[in-house]
Structure formats: structure tokens, C-alpha cells
Write an enzyme that holds these catalytic residues in place. Structure first.
Site, PDB file in Angstrom:
ATOM      1  N   GLY A   1       0.769  -1.232   0.000  1.00  0.00           N
ATOM      2  CA  GLY A   1       0.000   0.000   0.000  1.00  0.00           C
ATOM      3  C   GLY A   1       0.801   1.282   0.000  1.00  0.00           C
ATOM      4  O   GLY A   1       0.404   2.261   0.619  1.00  0.00           O
ATOM      5  N   SER A   2       1.917   1.308  -0.743  1.00  0.00           N
ATOM      6  CA  SER A   2       2.677   2.568  -0.770  1.00  0.00           C
ATOM      7  C   SER A   2       1.855   3.676  -1.432  1.00  0.00           C
ATOM      8  O   SER A   2       1.920   4.837  -1.009  1.00  0.00           O
ATOM      9  CB  SER A   2       4.022   2.384  -1.482  1.00  0.00           C
ATOM     10  OG  SER A   2       3.860   2.193  -2.860  1.00  0.00           O
ATOM     11  N   ASN A   3       1.061   3.329  -2.431  1.00  0.00           N
ATOM     12  CA  ASN A   3       0.191   4.345  -3.053  1.00  0.00           C
ATOM     13  C   ASN A   3      -0.892   4.800  -2.088  1.00  0.00           C
ATOM     14  O   ASN A   3      -1.197   5.991  -2.000  1.00  0.00           O
ATOM     15  CB  ASN A   3      -0.441   3.799  -4.332  1.00  0.00           C
ATOM     16  CG  ASN A   3       0.492   3.872  -5.516  1.00  0.00           C
ATOM     17  OD1 ASN A   3       0.692   4.940  -6.076  1.00  0.00           O
ATOM     18  ND2 ASN A   3       1.094   2.750  -5.872  1.00  0.00           N
TER      19      ASN A   3
ATOM     20  N   LEU B   1     -11.556  -8.612  -8.483  1.00  0.00           N
ATOM     21  CA  LEU B   1     -12.516  -7.998  -9.404  1.00  0.00           C
ATOM     22  C   LEU B   1     -13.672  -7.415  -8.588  1.00  0.00           C
ATOM     23  O   LEU B   1     -14.188  -8.058  -7.676  1.00  0.00           O
ATOM     24  CB  LEU B   1     -13.031  -9.068 -10.374  1.00  0.00           C
ATOM     25  CG  LEU B   1     -13.808  -8.564 -11.593  1.00  0.00           C
ATOM     26  CD1 LEU B   1     -12.926  -7.706 -12.498  1.00  0.00           C
ATOM     27  CD2 LEU B   1     -14.370  -9.743 -12.391  1.00  0.00           C
ATOM     28  N   VAL B   2     -14.069  -6.184  -8.930  1.00  0.00           N
ATOM     29  CA  VAL B   2     -15.126  -5.511  -8.162  1.00  0.00           C
ATOM     30  C   VAL B   2     -16.492  -5.995  -8.647  1.00  0.00           C
ATOM     31  O   VAL B   2     -16.753  -6.009  -9.853  1.00  0.00           O
ATOM     32  CB  VAL B   2     -15.003  -3.969  -8.332  1.00  0.00           C
ATOM     33  CG1 VAL B   2     -16.068  -3.265  -7.522  1.00  0.00           C
ATOM     34  CG2 VAL B   2     -13.608  -3.499  -7.921  1.00  0.00           C
TER      35      VAL B   2
ATOM     36  N   ASN C   1      -8.815   3.375 -10.678  1.00  0.00           N
ATOM     37  CA  ASN C   1      -7.772   2.379 -10.445  1.00  0.00           C
ATOM     38  C   ASN C   1      -6.469   2.903 -11.041  1.00  0.00           C
ATOM     39  O   ASN C   1      -6.483   3.690 -11.983  1.00  0.00           O
ATOM     40  CB  ASN C   1      -8.151   1.058 -11.131  1.00  0.00           C
ATOM     41  CG  ASN C   1      -7.111  -0.031 -10.913  1.00  0.00           C
ATOM     42  OD1 ASN C   1      -6.613  -0.214  -9.800  1.00  0.00           O
ATOM     43  ND2 ASN C   1      -6.765  -0.746 -11.973  1.00  0.00           N
TER      44      ASN C   1
ATOM     45  N   HIS D   1      -2.839   1.561 -12.801  1.00  0.00           N
ATOM     46  CA  HIS D   1      -2.232   0.377 -13.404  1.00  0.00           C
ATOM     47  C   HIS D   1      -0.812   0.733 -13.865  1.00  0.00           C
ATOM     48  O   HIS D   1      -0.605   1.782 -14.489  1.00  0.00           O
ATOM     49  CB  HIS D   1      -3.077  -0.100 -14.592  1.00  0.00           C
ATOM     50  CG  HIS D   1      -2.571  -1.389 -15.159  1.00  0.00           C
ATOM     51  ND1 HIS D   1      -2.892  -2.607 -14.609  1.00  0.00           N
ATOM     52  CD2 HIS D   1      -1.739  -1.643 -16.187  1.00  0.00           C
ATOM     53  CE1 HIS D   1      -2.277  -3.569 -15.283  1.00  0.00           C
ATOM     54  NE2 HIS D   1      -1.574  -3.002 -16.258  1.00  0.00           N
TER      55      HIS D   1
END
Ligand code: GRF
Length: 193
Positions: free
Chosen positions: A12-14, A86-87, A101, A103
Site C-alpha cells: 500500500g505505498s500508493n 474484481l469488483v 484504479n 495500473h
């Protein structure tokens, strides 16, 4: 306040970078960080920053209970930052145009199921590309197929390797994702809807 919820499956660095960016914002509040993995490092890191966290069970994700929870808590936007599941369609539809999102490639190249993290970087290097980058896009029912919101490019050096490319892409993500989220939200005529 406009409430955003971040979803992440890994370190989770973002997610942390987004938390820091909006910490002093008068308009945008990171209300919660959720993960599909109870062991995800992002949960501990977010809690250390005073952010509420939650582990989304597969059951509540697919049976509609999590969508009800999002609505009840007034979550306006969902930000996927390294979220590998997948949402469900019901959530995608409710948050249409309000879910982003990130990518680590220039979509539509090197996207789709199983194309995440190092899998993407290795494929880019193996193909001998001279350029790559990141894509921030809206989320729809298919992996990496939603409308592109922004792309940022970088060169691939002749001596580039997995480690250097990973770092380069991460820096591009950290330098740009929070600002794109902010503009995406605040440039709407009614940011809260
Ligand atoms: C990022 O490279 C992002 O593009 C991808 O997953 C990675 C997450 O990294 N979707 P981190 O957990 O935020 O460090």
C-alpha cells in the site's frame, strides 16, 4: 467533506501516499482503507496514520452488504491502489464514474487478469519496449478496461532491470496519482454526487 475509501491488497505505498496528500485537505477526506486480505501491510500502515481500516470478506463483497455499508457511511468515491480482486457489478454500477484504479503500464498494453505488479514489469521488459508508464482509469466490470483518465510516460533505459523499472514506475505513481484523484473529483460540477 467528500469521502473517499481506498482499497488495496498489498503493502500500500500508493494508499499511504494518498493518505499523506489529503491529510490537510479541506475538501477530501480518506474515510477508510479496506483490503480483501487480512494480512495486507496496508492495514497496519494506514492504522498507524490514524485511518480506519476494514477487511472486506468475500461474502459481504458479493452479497451486496458491503455496497449497503458504503452507502450508509456516505462514501463518495472509491480508489483502487493495488487492489487485486474484481469488483462486483453492483458496486461498479453504483460507483460508475466515481471509482478509479491505477495500473503500472500504458493501457491497453499489458493489462487484464493476472497483469499486476512485477508480472507487468517483466512483460514490458521481455517485449523490449523503449517506453512505458502508468494509467489511471475508471473501473468497469472488466480488469483494466475502464475509461482512461490520465497516463504518464517514462523511458526504459537500455540497462533497465526489474528493480529499476519497479522503482521508476512507483515514483511516477506517487508523483501523480493523488493529484489526478483530486482533479477528477473537484472538477465535477457536483463533486459529492
Ligand atoms: C502499483 O504498482 C499499482 O499500479 C498496482 O499495484 C501496485 C501497488 O503498489 N495496481 P503499492 O501496494 O501501492 O505499493
Amino acid at each position: 467533506m467528500i469521502n473517499i475509501e481506498i482499497w488495496a491488497s498489498g503493502a500500500g505505498s500508493n494508499a499511504l501516499n494518498i493518505i499523506h496528500y489529503f491529510k490537510k485537505s479541506q475538501k477530501i477526506n480518506v474515510a477508510r482503507v479496506s483490503s480483501n486480505k487480512s494480512s495486507a501491510g496496508v492495514l497496519v500502515a494506514a492504522e498507524a496514520q490514524g485511518i480506519n481500516t476494514h477487511v472486506i470478506s468475500t461474502e459481504e463483497f458479493v452479497n451486496g452488504l458491503y455496497l449497503e455499508d458504503l452507502k450508509r457511511r456516505g462514501v463518495n468515491y472509491i480508489i483502487l491502489a493495488g487492489f487485486l480482486k474484481l469488483v462486483p457489478r453492483s458496486i461498479v454500477q453504483h460507483y460508475k464514474g466515481r471509482m478509479l484504479n491505477i495500473h503500472p503500464s500504458l493501457l491497453p498494453n499489458y493489462g487484464g487478469k493476472n497483469m499486476y505488479g512485477d508480472n507487468v514489469h517483466k512483460a514490458v521488459l521481455a517485449a523490449g519496449e523503449s517506453k512505458t508508464g502508468i494509467t489511471i482509469h475508471e473501473v468497469n466490470e472488466e480488469f483494466d478496461k475502464g475509461k482512461i483518465v490520465a497516463q504518464f510516460h517514462c523511458d526504459i533505459d537500455p540497462n533497465e532491470n526489474l528493480d529499476t523499472l519497479r522503482s521508476k514506475i512507483r515514483k511516477l505513481e506517487h508523483d501523480n496519482f493523488p493529484q489526478v484523484i483530486e482533479e477528477f473529483i473537484l472538477n465535477r460540477s457536483n463533486p459529492q454526487s
